[in-house]
Design an enzyme around this catalytic site. Structure first.
Site, PDB file in Angstrom:
ATOM      1  N   ASP B  65       0.844  -1.200   0.000  1.00  0.00           N
ATOM      2  CA  ASP B  65       0.000   0.000   0.000  1.00  0.00           C
ATOM      3  C   ASP B  65       0.882   1.253   0.000  1.00  0.00           C
ATOM      4  O   ASP B  65       2.081   1.192   0.305  1.00  0.00           O
ATOM      5  CB  ASP B  65      -0.940   0.023   1.210  1.00  0.00           C
ATOM      6  CG  ASP B  65      -0.195   0.121   2.527  1.00  0.00           C
ATOM      7  OD1 ASP B  65       0.849  -0.531   2.681  1.00  0.00           O
ATOM      8  OD2 ASP B  65      -0.650   0.878   3.420  1.00  0.00           O
ATOM      9  N   GLU B 118       0.030  -0.811   5.669  1.00  0.00           N
ATOM     10  CA  GLU B 118       1.160  -0.367   6.495  1.00  0.00           C
ATOM     11  C   GLU B 118       1.102   1.130   6.741  1.00  0.00           C
ATOM     12  O   GLU B 118       1.567   1.619   7.766  1.00  0.00           O
ATOM     13  CB  GLU B 118       2.489  -0.721   5.805  1.00  0.00           C
ATOM     14  CG  GLU B 118       3.722  -0.548   6.688  1.00  0.00           C
ATOM     15  CD  GLU B 118       4.333   0.846   6.643  1.00  0.00           C
ATOM     16  OE1 GLU B 118       5.197   1.158   7.472  1.00  0.00           O
ATOM     17  OE2 GLU B 118       3.932   1.656   5.769  1.00  0.00           O
TER      18      GLU B 118
END
Lengths: 55, 351
Positions: B65, B118
């Site tokens: 991400d 994250e």
């Protein structure tokens, strides 16, 4: 095995099973020394710890 | 061609909670390049090579991400521009390419994980992986620069401070909620200065930041809402800090601590760091160590796994989260070669 600290010249006794990349403190000046090669035994100052922001 | 995977994955724009297409692409790529690979229950991309019963496991934990803010993907003068090119698809794709290219030692299993979420407080992907694996060695995928090894990340704490009082005439001597908030902030700064006495480097210091302060009134009551952030050294836990600063709060204030992460500093005399130093030198570079002021998945998994752990990946972390995010493709190729060398020459039988 014996070598010299590259920072202060002190005599350094290195274990027989020392490994490439191992970091050894100099007992005299405290500098971290990195084992670059084992045969022949070559040490250099280990990388210093820098600081960064972010991830 | 080294770099095509990275360009394709960066083209799959994947801010947190929208990682699906990028995950599917990476899993399919790994399946086509010698991995077994699947999407796990958390939505992470996971691929593995080497025997299931290998005595040693190296886990390469990146994240797939990004922060939001799409940057047009383009290559100019050997630089790949695009959101996530540095933070941290460069690291993740370097992991995948290095493992695909490497001749694995027979006693080693290597897992590549592209974790989701994250960049948001949930860290859902890393928490899922933390609870299901127990590797012998771990590399977190974050930009250190191809020649450097990250050994630690600071901790973090966010605190909301809320205070509400009845309105009084402004000629009266009682302090406003805004003044009380300012006094709290000054007390926090003074306490942090005291804590930092003798702490030479930034990694050892607690760094407070006033993230926001706002006062409102409806004519009957006045309210203060303030958020203070802290970056924490290894010696201070979030609970330590919350306990200390609560002494400075007005008795009727509400303090709420969240986003609490402990600092983590890894050891540097182990097989993983030795292997990385040799691998970096093998590419003709001079290795360096770095300690970071931010947090990463190392904070999430480091304490639980208690195994040799570092963070590594190409790129300049100063470009993290910026509109100028880009990665030198030559540095990316250097990091792939470094990781491949590490894997192929990893000496797991020593100390």
């Amino acid at each position: 095995m014996q070598t010299e600290c590259v920072e202060c010249g002190a005599e350094l006794t290195v274990p027989e099973d020392v490994m490439q990349g191992e970091i050894l403190p100099c007992p005299e000046c405290g500098a971290d020394l990195e084992v670059i090669t084992v045969a022949p035994l070559v040490v250099e100052l280990a990388p210093t710890e820098m600081e960064d922001w972010g991830e | 061609m080294t770099g095509k995977l990275l360009i394709d994955v960066v083209r799959c724009y994947s801010p947190s909670e929208q990682e699906g297409p990028a995950v599917a692409y990476l899993v399919e790529w790994m399946q086509g390049h010698g991995f077994q690979a699947a999407i796990d229950a958390a939505g992470n991309a996971v691929g593995w090579r080497g025997p299931d019963d290998a005595p040693h496991t190296l886990l390469l934990l990146g994240h797939i991400d990004t922060v939001p803010g799409e940057i047009p993907v383009r290559v100019e003068d050997g630089r790949l521009y695009g959101r996530g090119s540095v933070d941290a698809k460069g690291s993740l794709c370097a992991f995948a390419e290095a493992v695909a290219q490497a001749v694995l030692p027979p006693d080693l299993r290597v897992i590549v994980a592209g974790a989701v979420e994250e960049e948001i407080a949930t860290s859902r992907g890393a928490h899922y992986i933390r609870d299901r694996y127990a590797p012998d060695l771990c590399i977190i995928g974050e930009p250190s620069g191809a020649g450097r090894v990250t050994l630690g990340y600071k901790g973090r704490l966010l605190v909301d401070y809320a205070l509400e009082r009845p309105m009084v005439h402004s000629s009266r001597p009682e302090p406003s909620v805004g003044a009380l908030g300012a006094a709290f902030w000054q007390a926090v700064l003074a306490w942090a200065d005291q804590q930092n006495a003798g702490a030479g480097r930034a990694f050892e210091q607690i760094i407070p930041r006033l993230n926001g302060i706002n006062t409102t009134s409806d004519g009957f009551r006045e309210a203060l809402a303030m958020t203070v952030g802290f970056r924490l050294p290894p010696r201070l836990t979030p609970d330590d800090v919350l306990g200390a600063i609560s002494e400075f709060a007005a008795p009727d204030a509400a303090l709420h601590g969240y986003s609490q992460v402990r600092a983590y500093q890894a050891e540097k005399n182990n097989a993983l760091v030795r292997g990385m130093l040799a691998a970096i030198r093998a590419q003709g570079a001079q290795p360096g160590f770095v300690l970071k002021g931010g947090t990463s998945d190392m904070n999430t998994v480091g304490e639980r796994w208690s195994c040799p752990i570092i963070a590594y990946g190409p790129g300049d972390s100063d470009l993290d989260h910026t509109p100028h995010e880009h990665l030198e493709l030559a540095e990316y190729a250097q990091s792939v070669a470094t990781l491949r060398h590490l894997i192929e020459y990893l000496n797991l039988n020593g100390r």
